[in-house]
Design a protein around this motif. Structure first.
Motif, mmCIF file in Angstrom:
data_model
loop_
_atom_site.group_PDB
_atom_site.id
_atom_site.type_symbol
_atom_site.label_atom_id
_atom_site.label_comp_id
_atom_site.label_asym_id
_atom_site.label_seq_id
_atom_site.Cartn_x
_atom_site.Cartn_y
_atom_site.Cartn_z
ATOM 1 N N LEU A 271 0.834 -1.199 0.000
ATOM 2 C CA LEU A 271 0.000 0.000 0.000
ATOM 3 C C LEU A 271 0.868 1.249 0.000
ATOM 4 C CD1 LEU A 271 -2.732 1.415 0.185
ATOM 5 C CD2 LEU A 271 -2.662 1.101 2.673
ATOM 6 N N ASP A 272 1.867 1.260 0.847
ATOM 7 C CA ASP A 272 2.786 2.394 0.920
ATOM 8 C C ASP A 272 3.498 2.603 -0.417
ATOM 9 O OD1 ASP A 272 4.341 4.457 2.221
ATOM 10 O OD2 ASP A 272 5.991 3.033 2.308
ATOM 11 N N THR A 273 3.913 1.511 -1.031
ATOM 12 C CA THR A 273 4.614 1.596 -2.320
ATOM 13 C C THR A 273 3.689 2.105 -3.422
ATOM 14 O OG1 THR A 273 6.051 -0.249 -1.678
ATOM 15 C CG2 THR A 273 5.925 0.283 -4.027
ATOM 16 N N TYR A 274 2.472 1.579 -3.464
ATOM 17 C CA TYR A 274 1.532 1.957 -4.521
ATOM 18 C C TYR A 274 1.182 3.440 -4.476
ATOM 19 C CZ TYR A 274 -2.897 2.538 -6.963
ATOM 20 O OH TYR A 274 -3.896 3.009 -7.786
ATOM 21 N N LEU A 275 1.072 3.997 -3.282
ATOM 22 C CA LEU A 275 0.660 5.393 -3.151
ATOM 23 C C LEU A 275 1.712 6.372 -3.667
ATOM 24 C CD1 LEU A 275 -1.142 5.311 0.320
ATOM 25 C CD2 LEU A 275 -2.143 5.220 -1.961
ATOM 26 N N ASP A 276 2.884 5.868 -4.004
ATOM 27 C CA ASP A 276 3.932 6.716 -4.593
ATOM 28 C C ASP A 276 4.103 6.470 -6.088
ATOM 29 O OD1 ASP A 276 4.623 8.057 -2.239
ATOM 30 O OD2 ASP A 276 5.952 6.437 -1.602
ATOM 31 N N THR A 277 3.200 5.696 -6.677
ATOM 32 C CA THR A 277 3.341 5.359 -8.094
ATOM 33 C C THR A 277 2.628 6.369 -8.990
ATOM 34 O OG1 THR A 277 1.350 3.971 -8.092
ATOM 35 C CG2 THR A 277 3.460 2.903 -7.537
ATOM 36 N N GLN A 278 2.986 6.333 -10.258
ATOM 37 C CA GLN A 278 2.349 7.199 -11.244
ATOM 38 C C GLN A 278 0.885 6.816 -11.440
ATOM 39 O OE1 GLN A 278 3.677 9.889 -12.586
ATOM 40 N NE2 GLN A 278 1.798 10.337 -13.730
ATOM 41 N N GLU A 279 0.588 5.524 -11.338
ATOM 42 C CA GLU A 279 -0.799 5.078 -11.501
ATOM 43 C C GLU A 279 -1.700 5.709 -10.451
ATOM 44 O OE1 GLU A 279 -3.589 1.028 -11.463
ATOM 45 O OE2 GLU A 279 -1.397 0.850 -11.389
ATOM 46 N N PHE A 280 -1.236 5.711 -9.206
ATOM 47 C CA PHE A 280 -2.046 6.341 -8.161
ATOM 48 C C PHE A 280 -2.216 7.831 -8.434
ATOM 49 C CE2 PHE A 280 -2.108 8.876 -4.247
ATOM 50 C CZ PHE A 280 -3.331 8.473 -3.726
ATOM 51 N N GLN A 281 -1.153 8.485 -8.858
ATOM 52 C CA GLN A 281 -1.225 9.915 -9.160
ATOM 53 C C GLN A 281 -2.306 10.190 -10.204
ATOM 54 O OE1 GLN A 281 0.482 12.555 -7.998
ATOM 55 N NE2 GLN A 281 2.216 11.715 -6.868
ATOM 56 N N GLU A 282 -2.342 9.378 -11.235
ATOM 57 C CA GLU A 282 -3.313 9.583 -12.311
ATOM 58 C C GLU A 282 -4.736 9.317 -11.833
ATOM 59 O OE1 GLU A 282 -1.886 6.979 -15.319
ATOM 60 O OE2 GLU A 282 -0.157 8.248 -15.852
ATOM 61 N N ARG A 283 -4.909 8.258 -11.064
ATOM 62 C CA ARG A 283 -6.245 7.946 -10.553
ATOM 63 C C ARG A 283 -6.707 9.007 -9.556
ATOM 64 N NH1 ARG A 283 -8.222 2.975 -11.728
ATOM 65 N NH2 ARG A 283 -6.804 1.502 -12.774
ATOM 66 N N ALA A 284 -5.788 9.479 -8.738
ATOM 67 C CA ALA A 284 -6.126 10.529 -7.776
ATOM 68 C C ALA A 284 -6.524 11.812 -8.498
ATOM 69 C CB ALA A 284 -4.942 10.780 -6.845
ATOM 70 N N GLN A 285 -5.803 12.139 -9.553
ATOM 71 C CA GLN A 285 -6.112 13.357 -10.298
ATOM 72 C C GLN A 285 -7.486 13.273 -10.954
ATOM 73 O OE1 GLN A 285 -4.024 16.065 -10.088
ATOM 74 N NE2 GLN A 285 -5.849 17.057 -10.925
ATOM 75 N N ALA A 286 -7.850 12.088 -11.414
ATOM 76 C CA ALA A 286 -9.177 11.906 -12.007
ATOM 77 C C ALA A 286 -10.271 12.142 -10.967
ATOM 78 C CB ALA A 286 -9.293 10.504 -12.594
ATOM 79 N N VAL A 287 -10.042 11.660 -9.747
ATOM 80 C CA VAL A 287 -11.007 11.866 -8.663
ATOM 81 C C VAL A 287 -11.092 13.349 -8.303
ATOM 82 C CG1 VAL A 287 -11.476 11.405 -6.225
ATOM 83 C CG2 VAL A 287 -10.733 9.547 -7.723
ATOM 84 N N ILE A 288 -9.949 14.004 -8.225
ATOM 85 C CA ILE A 288 -9.909 15.432 -7.883
ATOM 86 C C ILE A 288 -10.647 16.257 -8.938
ATOM 87 C CG2 ILE A 288 -8.368 17.421 -7.638
ATOM 88 C CD1 ILE A 288 -6.293 15.382 -6.466
ATOM 89 N N ASN A 289 -10.398 15.956 -10.202
ATOM 90 C CA ASN A 289 -11.059 16.694 -11.285
ATOM 91 C C ASN A 289 -12.573 16.507 -11.245
ATOM 92 O OD1 ASN A 289 -8.573 17.582 -12.196
ATOM 93 N ND2 ASN A 289 -8.363 15.963 -13.732
ATOM 94 N N ALA A 290 -13.004 15.290 -10.944
ATOM 95 C CA ALA A 290 -14.441 15.021 -10.892
ATOM 96 C C ALA A 290 -15.082 15.669 -9.665
ATOM 97 C CB ALA A 290 -14.680 13.515 -10.874
ATOM 98 N N LYS A 291 -14.388 15.616 -8.543
ATOM 99 C CA LYS A 291 -14.932 16.157 -7.295
ATOM 100 C C LYS A 291 -15.093 17.674 -7.362
ATOM 101 C CE LYS A 291 -15.746 15.870 -2.706
ATOM 102 N NZ LYS A 291 -16.824 15.080 -2.076
ATOM 103 N N PHE A 292 -14.118 18.343 -7.959
ATOM 104 C CA PHE A 292 -14.126 19.814 -7.971
ATOM 105 C C PHE A 292 -14.305 20.366 -9.385
ATOM 106 C CE2 PHE A 292 -11.453 18.507 -4.317
ATOM 107 C CZ PHE A 292 -12.258 19.001 -3.297
ATOM 108 N N LYS A 293 -15.085 19.643 -10.153
ATOM 109 C CA LYS A 293 -15.339 20.020 -11.549
ATOM 110 C C LYS A 293 -15.902 21.433 -11.666
ATOM 111 C CE LYS A 293 -18.064 18.466 -15.527
ATOM 112 N NZ LYS A 293 -19.014 17.423 -16.012
ATOM 113 N N ASN A 294 -16.759 21.796 -10.735
ATOM 114 C CA ASN A 294 -17.420 23.101 -10.786
ATOM 115 C C ASN A 294 -16.920 24.047 -9.696
ATOM 116 O OD1 ASN A 294 -19.145 22.186 -12.925
ATOM 117 N ND2 ASN A 294 -20.386 21.102 -11.385
ATOM 118 N N ASN A 295 -15.700 23.831 -9.247
ATOM 119 C CA ASN A 295 -15.139 24.659 -8.178
ATOM 120 C C ASN A 295 -13.805 25.247 -8.639
ATOM 121 O OD1 ASN A 295 -14.017 25.712 -5.772
ATOM 122 N ND2 ASN A 295 -15.139 24.219 -4.530
ATOM 123 N N PRO A 296 -13.832 26.390 -9.318
ATOM 124 C CA PRO A 296 -12.592 26.970 -9.854
ATOM 125 C C PRO A 296 -11.589 27.355 -8.772
ATOM 126 C CG PRO A 296 -14.434 28.504 -10.057
ATOM 127 C CD PRO A 296 -15.013 27.193 -9.662
#
Length: 376
Positions: free
Chosen positions: A111-136
């Motif tokens: 878990l610790d290793t995965y959270l530093d990977t590029q895959e996690f970064q990309e998935r996290a960014q997708a969640v962030i974009n969706a969560k704050f889609k209408n929040n400039p």
């Protein structure tokens, strides 16, 4: 030709190595110990059930919420519950977060290793974009500080990781209590075997994490990552909470010039197997919260033993902590035996040697623990 025989090294805990080699536990077998361990694990199981549900609720419903005022309510907010919360007539979920932060800080496992990977970064960014889609405003914050929201999701991942781990352990401990009530558990080795069997049975359970935003599911930790219960949550938990832990305020100096705290985290020995139960109840001692929670769910047969003790209920939390440490040495025994490199009953001399070296390493770490105290 002169041959020099290598002198055998003496381990101060050699007695316990021999115990483990025979399949016995680090805690001696006696009816009192069985009653104490099973009773405290029943109480612990009830508390872990509550902790687990809340951690998973926070991970799934309070992610990327900057001021989660009602995160301990599991989505059921009422004026009555609010009053109980303010009066502290409730489960102390803060302790669950304390353990989660300890796991995250010490790290380890997939878990610790995965959270530093590029895959996690990309998935996290997708969640962030969706969560704050209408929040400039938040979008601009994310551009200025790109790691800020990602770190929030890392914390959420540990919430769910620990929540899923404790879900299994809660069921395991409550089932142990049920078996004891039915007369199936009568010895400490049977307690250890029950826990070991549970760990092995759930070892490959996948650890996953997904959130729903506006009806769409976003996988943050997909099953394809391959995170599992034993390797990626159980072992890091044992390392972080049982062994390393964190130094309690008021018991050691945090002054760097005092050199009372090791500079290397791997040398920390403040975990559940090392902590002195006596300060329980004092300010700055996080396990006090756990002992306070468990006191509400003690089975009557265990509570009666505490009442008949020298101080009665005046030091109830300390007595609970002592029982809890005994139970954790049983869990540690199950972990040690479950991770043995070779079967205990192996006849191969090389495999026996490997097992011996493996056990000696564990005992070296336990030399300064409370092992001798719980065996008195």
């Amino acid at each position: 030709m002169v041959t020099i025989k290598k002198k055998a090294t003496h381990n101060p805990l050699a007695e316990y190595i021999e115990r483990l080699q025979k399949g016995d536990a680090l805690l001696p077998d006696s009816p009192d110990n069985v009653l104490e361990v099973v009773g405290i694990l029943k109480s612990y199981g009830v508390v872990l059930d509550a902790y687990s549900k809340n951690l998973n609720y926070i991970a799934e419903h309070q992610f990327l919420v900057f001021f989660p005022f009602f995160k301990y309510f599991n989505g059921e907010v009422s004026f009555q519950k609010l009053l109980r919360h303010w009066w502290h007539d409730r489960i102390n979920f803060e302790y669950a977060e304390y353990c989660m932060k300890g796991m995250m800080w010490h790290g380890g496992g997939g878990l610790d290793t995965y959270l530093d990977t590029q895959e996690f970064q990309e998935r996290a960014q997708a969640v962030i974009n969706a969560k704050f889609k209408n929040n400039p405003f938040i979008q601009s914050i994310n551009q200025l500080f790109p790691d800020f929201l990602t770190e929030h999701l890392r914390v959420s991942a540990y919430y769910t990781g620990l929540g899923q781990f404790w879900r299994v352990m809660a069921d395991m401990f409550l089932n142990l209590s049920d078996r004891y009530d039915r007369g199936e558990i009568k010895s400490i080795p049977q307690v250890v075997e029950h826990i070991k069997a549970g760990l092995v049975a759930n070892a490959s359970n996948p650890i996953t994490y997904a959130v729903k935003i506006r009806g769409k599911v976003y996988e943050i930790i997909p099953k394809s990552v391959g995170l599992t219960f034993l390797a990626d949550t159980a072992i890091p938990y044992v390392e972080a909470v049982f062994f390393r832990g964190t130094p309690f305020h008021g018991t050691v100096s945090y002054n760097a010039q005092g050199y009372q705290i090791p500079p290397d985290q791997t040398r920390f020995q403040y975990g559940a197997l090392y902590a002195d139960p006596l300060p329980i109840g004092g300010a700055g001692i996080p396990p006090t919260l756990l002992m306070q929670d468990m006191r509400h769910y003690l089975p009557e047969y265990l509570h009666e033993i505490y009442r008949r003790s020298l101080r009665g209920e005046d030091d109830l939390r300390v007595q609970i902590c002592i029982s809890f440490q005994k139970s954790m040495f049983c869990v540690t025994t199950a972990t040690i035996l479950g991770l043995m490199p070779h079967p205990l009953d192996t006849k191969d001399p090389n495999e026996q040697k490997d097992n011996r070296v493996y056990l000696e390493k564990w005992m070296s770490r336990l030399q300064t623990s409370r092992l001798l105290d719980v065996n008195k």
